[in-house]
Design an enzyme around this catalytic site. Sequence first.
Site, PDB file in Angstrom:
ATOM      1  N   CYS A 167       0.844  -1.188   0.000  1.00 19.31           N
ATOM      2  CA  CYS A 167       0.000   0.000   0.000  1.00 19.31           C
ATOM      3  C   CYS A 167       0.877   1.235   0.000  1.00 19.31           C
ATOM      4  O   CYS A 167       1.853   1.313   0.750  1.00 19.31           O
ATOM      5  CB  CYS A 167      -0.901  -0.010   1.239  1.00 19.31           C
ATOM      6  N   HIS A 203      -9.061  -4.164  -2.040  1.00 16.91           N
ATOM      7  CA  HIS A 203      -8.097  -3.380  -1.263  1.00 16.91           C
ATOM      8  C   HIS A 203      -8.514  -1.911  -1.229  1.00 16.91           C
ATOM      9  O   HIS A 203      -8.549  -1.291  -0.162  1.00 16.91           O
ATOM     10  CB  HIS A 203      -6.705  -3.532  -1.899  1.00 16.91           C
ATOM     11  N   GLU A 204      -8.862  -1.373  -2.395  1.00 19.54           N
ATOM     12  CA  GLU A 204      -9.250   0.050  -2.469  1.00 19.54           C
ATOM     13  C   GLU A 204     -10.603   0.287  -1.805  1.00 19.54           C
ATOM     14  O   GLU A 204     -10.800   1.318  -1.150  1.00 19.54           O
ATOM     15  CB  GLU A 204      -9.246   0.542  -3.923  1.00 19.54           C
ATOM     16  N   HIS A 254     -10.158   0.832   1.753  1.00 20.53           N
ATOM     17  CA  HIS A 254      -9.728   2.203   2.080  1.00 20.53           C
ATOM     18  C   HIS A 254     -10.933   3.128   2.283  1.00 20.53           C
ATOM     19  O   HIS A 254     -10.896   4.022   3.135  1.00 20.53           O
ATOM     20  CB  HIS A 254      -8.841   2.785   0.976  1.00 20.53           C
TER      21      HIS A 254
END
Length: 181
Positions: A100, A142-143, A146
């Site tokens: 990241c 993953h995003e 966030h």
Amino acid sequence: MNSPSVALIGSPVLRSRAQLVGQIPDHNIIELIDRLIDTVIANQGVGIAAPQISQPYRIFIIASHPSDRYPHAPTMPPTAMINPRLLSHGQNIVKDWEGCLSVPNTRGLVPRYQQIKVEYTTRSGEVKQEILTDFIARIFQHELDHLDGIIFTDRISDPQDLYTEAEYRQLIKKSTQKITS
């Protein structure tokens, strides 16, 4: 255009839930998307979410490409995904490498769904649904994390699955050498 600096682990914006984007297209949102694209390219990343440049909106970019960190990554032009949602997922969960931009010098083996069905709005305002698999599905998840204040290290259950960047590069180098020999 200068790319903004990336928020690093410990920054409160990375632990906050991002807000939905209203009207699309919107001039400010288009500018934000362009800044995100500039930042992901400048940092040689494969994805970036708005909170990573201290913007609390539900937007991220997927920009997959092969690199020394991800030598087998597929190529995908930088694609903006606004108000993305995970609609469904397959049963298969795979552990694979993630890093990241907001957590420098750290890599980990993270379990993610191998296949997902997603929905998002494009920068022109079109709502799309797609089935994503493998590395692209991993980037999306993953995003999306966030946008919910989750960092990839939160997903690692075994501390032995966490590595320094140097250790990771050595492992990747060894595995690439085995493939080519």
